[in-house]
Design an enzyme around this catalytic site. Structure first.
Site, mmCIF file in Angstrom:
data_model
loop_
_atom_site.group_PDB
_atom_site.id
_atom_site.type_symbol
_atom_site.label_atom_id
_atom_site.label_comp_id
_atom_site.label_asym_id
_atom_site.label_seq_id
_atom_site.Cartn_x
_atom_site.Cartn_y
_atom_site.Cartn_z
ATOM 1 N N GLU A 114 91.731 73.850 106.114
ATOM 2 C CA GLU A 114 92.711 74.885 105.742
ATOM 3 C C GLU A 114 92.216 75.676 104.533
ATOM 4 O O GLU A 114 92.448 76.878 104.429
ATOM 5 C CB GLU A 114 94.078 74.225 105.479
ATOM 6 C CG GLU A 114 94.711 73.738 106.785
ATOM 7 C CD GLU A 114 95.570 72.494 106.669
ATOM 8 O OE1 GLU A 114 96.013 72.157 105.556
ATOM 9 O OE2 GLU A 114 95.790 71.844 107.712
ATOM 10 N N GLY A 168 97.657 63.587 107.658
ATOM 11 C CA GLY A 168 98.568 64.642 107.216
ATOM 12 C C GLY A 168 100.008 64.295 107.557
ATOM 13 O O GLY A 168 100.668 63.537 106.847
ATOM 14 N N GLY A 169 100.474 64.831 108.665
ATOM 15 C CA GLY A 169 101.886 64.700 109.061
ATOM 16 C C GLY A 169 102.448 63.291 108.924
ATOM 17 O O GLY A 169 103.531 63.094 108.351
ATOM 18 N N ASN A 215 97.400 63.050 103.067
ATOM 19 C CA ASN A 215 97.282 64.451 102.656
ATOM 20 C C ASN A 215 98.650 65.099 102.905
ATOM 21 O O ASN A 215 98.981 65.439 104.038
ATOM 22 C CB ASN A 215 96.185 65.140 103.479
ATOM 23 C CG ASN A 215 96.066 66.611 103.146
ATOM 24 O OD1 ASN A 215 96.654 67.096 102.173
ATOM 25 N ND2 ASN A 215 95.306 67.339 103.950
ATOM 26 N N TRP A 216 99.404 65.239 101.840
ATOM 27 C CA TRP A 216 100.761 65.805 101.994
ATOM 28 C C TRP A 216 100.730 67.306 102.222
ATOM 29 O O TRP A 216 101.733 67.888 102.587
ATOM 30 C CB TRP A 216 101.604 65.507 100.741
ATOM 31 C CG TRP A 216 102.017 64.083 100.581
ATOM 32 C CD1 TRP A 216 101.587 63.005 101.301
ATOM 33 C CD2 TRP A 216 102.958 63.563 99.617
ATOM 34 N NE1 TRP A 216 102.187 61.854 100.849
ATOM 35 C CE2 TRP A 216 103.028 62.178 99.809
ATOM 36 C CE3 TRP A 216 103.715 64.148 98.599
ATOM 37 C CZ2 TRP A 216 103.859 61.351 99.033
ATOM 38 C CZ3 TRP A 216 104.534 63.334 97.823
ATOM 39 C CH2 TRP A 216 104.607 61.956 98.052
ATOM 40 N N LYS A 217 99.592 67.930 101.930
ATOM 41 C CA LYS A 217 99.488 69.396 102.016
ATOM 42 C C LYS A 217 100.584 70.035 101.167
ATOM 43 O O LYS A 217 100.944 69.485 100.122
ATOM 44 C CB LYS A 217 99.530 69.856 103.474
ATOM 45 C CG LYS A 217 98.549 69.066 104.355
ATOM 46 C CD LYS A 217 98.348 69.637 105.717
ATOM 47 C CE LYS A 217 97.357 68.770 106.480
ATOM 48 N NZ LYS A 217 96.959 69.325 107.755
ATOM 49 N N GLY A 228 97.119 68.517 113.075
ATOM 50 C CA GLY A 228 98.499 68.980 113.216
ATOM 51 C C GLY A 228 98.869 69.402 114.624
ATOM 52 O O GLY A 228 99.892 70.031 114.842
ATOM 53 N N GLU A 235 87.184 65.828 110.234
ATOM 54 C CA GLU A 235 88.446 66.292 110.810
ATOM 55 C C GLU A 235 88.194 67.418 111.804
ATOM 56 O O GLU A 235 88.014 68.577 111.406
ATOM 57 C CB GLU A 235 89.365 66.825 109.700
ATOM 58 C CG GLU A 235 89.706 65.788 108.655
ATOM 59 C CD GLU A 235 91.011 66.148 107.929
ATOM 60 O OE1 GLU A 235 91.889 65.285 107.892
ATOM 61 O OE2 GLU A 235 91.136 67.273 107.450
ATOM 62 N N SER A 277 95.772 64.243 113.376
ATOM 63 C CA SER A 277 96.866 63.655 114.157
ATOM 64 C C SER A 277 96.816 62.129 114.245
ATOM 65 O O SER A 277 97.188 61.553 115.267
ATOM 66 C CB SER A 277 96.929 64.271 115.559
ATOM 67 O OG SER A 277 97.161 65.662 115.477
ATOM 68 N N HIS A 326 88.790 71.007 102.780
ATOM 69 C CA HIS A 326 89.679 70.845 103.934
ATOM 70 C C HIS A 326 89.591 72.108 104.786
ATOM 71 O O HIS A 326 89.439 73.210 104.259
ATOM 72 C CB HIS A 326 91.119 70.606 103.449
ATOM 73 C CG HIS A 326 92.009 70.191 104.578
ATOM 74 N ND1 HIS A 326 92.546 71.099 105.459
ATOM 75 C CD2 HIS A 326 92.434 68.967 104.989
ATOM 76 C CE1 HIS A 326 93.254 70.442 106.361
ATOM 77 N NE2 HIS A 326 93.201 69.153 106.107
HETATM 78 P P1 PGA Z 1 97.350 65.753 110.523
HETATM 79 O O1 PGA Z 1 96.498 66.378 109.320
HETATM 80 O O2 PGA Z 1 97.284 64.268 110.380
HETATM 81 O O3 PGA Z 1 98.732 66.294 110.340
HETATM 82 O O4 PGA Z 1 96.713 66.228 111.791
HETATM 83 C C1 PGA Z 1 95.293 65.808 108.917
HETATM 84 C C2 PGA Z 1 94.684 66.650 107.823
HETATM 85 O O5 PGA Z 1 94.682 67.877 107.931
HETATM 86 O O6 PGA Z 1 94.192 66.111 106.794
#
Ligand code: PGA
Length: 250
Positions: free
Chosen positions: A99, A235-236, A9-11, A175, A169, A214, A97
């Site tokens: 977010e 994500g990250g 997930n590059w966001k 994050g 999640e 994470s 998600h």
């Molecule tokens: P993260 O993000 O790996 O940076 O914690 C995961 C996500 O929000 O899909």
């Protein structure tokens, strides 16, 4: 046997130049993917076609949109429909998600509409669920997540829900560098599967449940070894080629 899915997930990250170099790295890397284990890349919308093109050499590397709208088409400036996604060959979409829920006010009922239209167009939703910190501290996370599933998915038939991928999640782990322990992840995944089984029976065993929050190369092996953890939504670490390649191969 249920599929393993490692999703990036590059966001809202990466310039075109960075997207190009990341995609080139993934396309060139020796990746341990096959019919039972796929990698999915949820890239920002402007890079969807680029990602399709760059990863087209390997059928086990798929591309996902990070969101879609609940309507087929029309006067919804700025939104992306599943009809548009399907027309460019996209087969996956991340829905719900945290977010999106938090910053864009997406409710369980609204997500149910997005799930419906995605399935109607043959696009697989990667449906995200997960609790905020205060719910975890109150130890009511299982009921909280069950309600998210019930309100967004439980109107589906068994056949329909068998096409969904779920991503758990915990919001407090996204994050933050603070990942859930392997035991916490397994416990929740088992709870999710039990909720699905109570409603749908054996179909619950076919639904991949990914963990997100994470995930790093260093934590992926042990995490993915848990019996009900069928992969990750990352994500990250998915923005660092070497790191994500290790996670795919974990
Ligand atoms: P993260 O993000 O790996 O940076 O914690 C995961 C996500 O929000 O899909």
């Amino acid at each position: 046997m249920r599929k393993k899915v490692i999703a990036a997930n590059w966001k809202m990250n990466g310039t075109l130049e960075q997207a190009n170099s990341l995609l080139d790295a993934f396309a060139a890397a020796p990746l341990n993917v096959n019919e039972n284990k796929i990698a999915v890349f949820a890239v920002p919308a402007p890079y969807l076609m680029l990602a399709k093109e760059k990863l087209s050499g390997n059928p086990y590397l798929q591309v996902a949109a990070q969101n879609c709208y609940s309507k087929k088409s029309g006067a919804y400036t700025g939104e992306i429909s599943v009809e548009i996604l399907k027309s460019i060959g996209i087969n996956y979409v991340v829905l719900g998600h945290s977010e999106r829920r938090e910053y864009f006010g997406e409710s369980n009922a609204f997500l149910a509409e997005k799930v419906n239209i995605s399935l109607e167009y043959g696009i697989t939703p990667i449906f995200c669920c997960g609790e905020p910190l205060e719910i975890r501290e109150a130890e009511t996370q299982n009921a909280f997540v069950a309600k998210q599933l019930e309100e967004s998915l439980f109107h589906l038939s068994a056949e329909e829900i068998s096409k969904i991928i779920i991503a758990y999640e915990p919001i407090w782990a996204i994050g933050t560098g603070k990942t859930a322990s392997n035991e916490q992840a397994q416990e929740m995944h088992l709870s999710i599967r039990a909720v699905l089984a109570a409603k749908y029976g054996d179909v619950a065993n076919e639904i991949p449940i990914l963990y997100g929050g994470s995930v790093k190369a260093s934590s992926a092996v042990a995490l993915f070894a848990e019996p009900d953890v069928d992969g990750g939504l990352v994500g990250g670490a998915s923005l660092v080629a070497d790191e994500f390649i290790k996670i795919i191969n974990a």
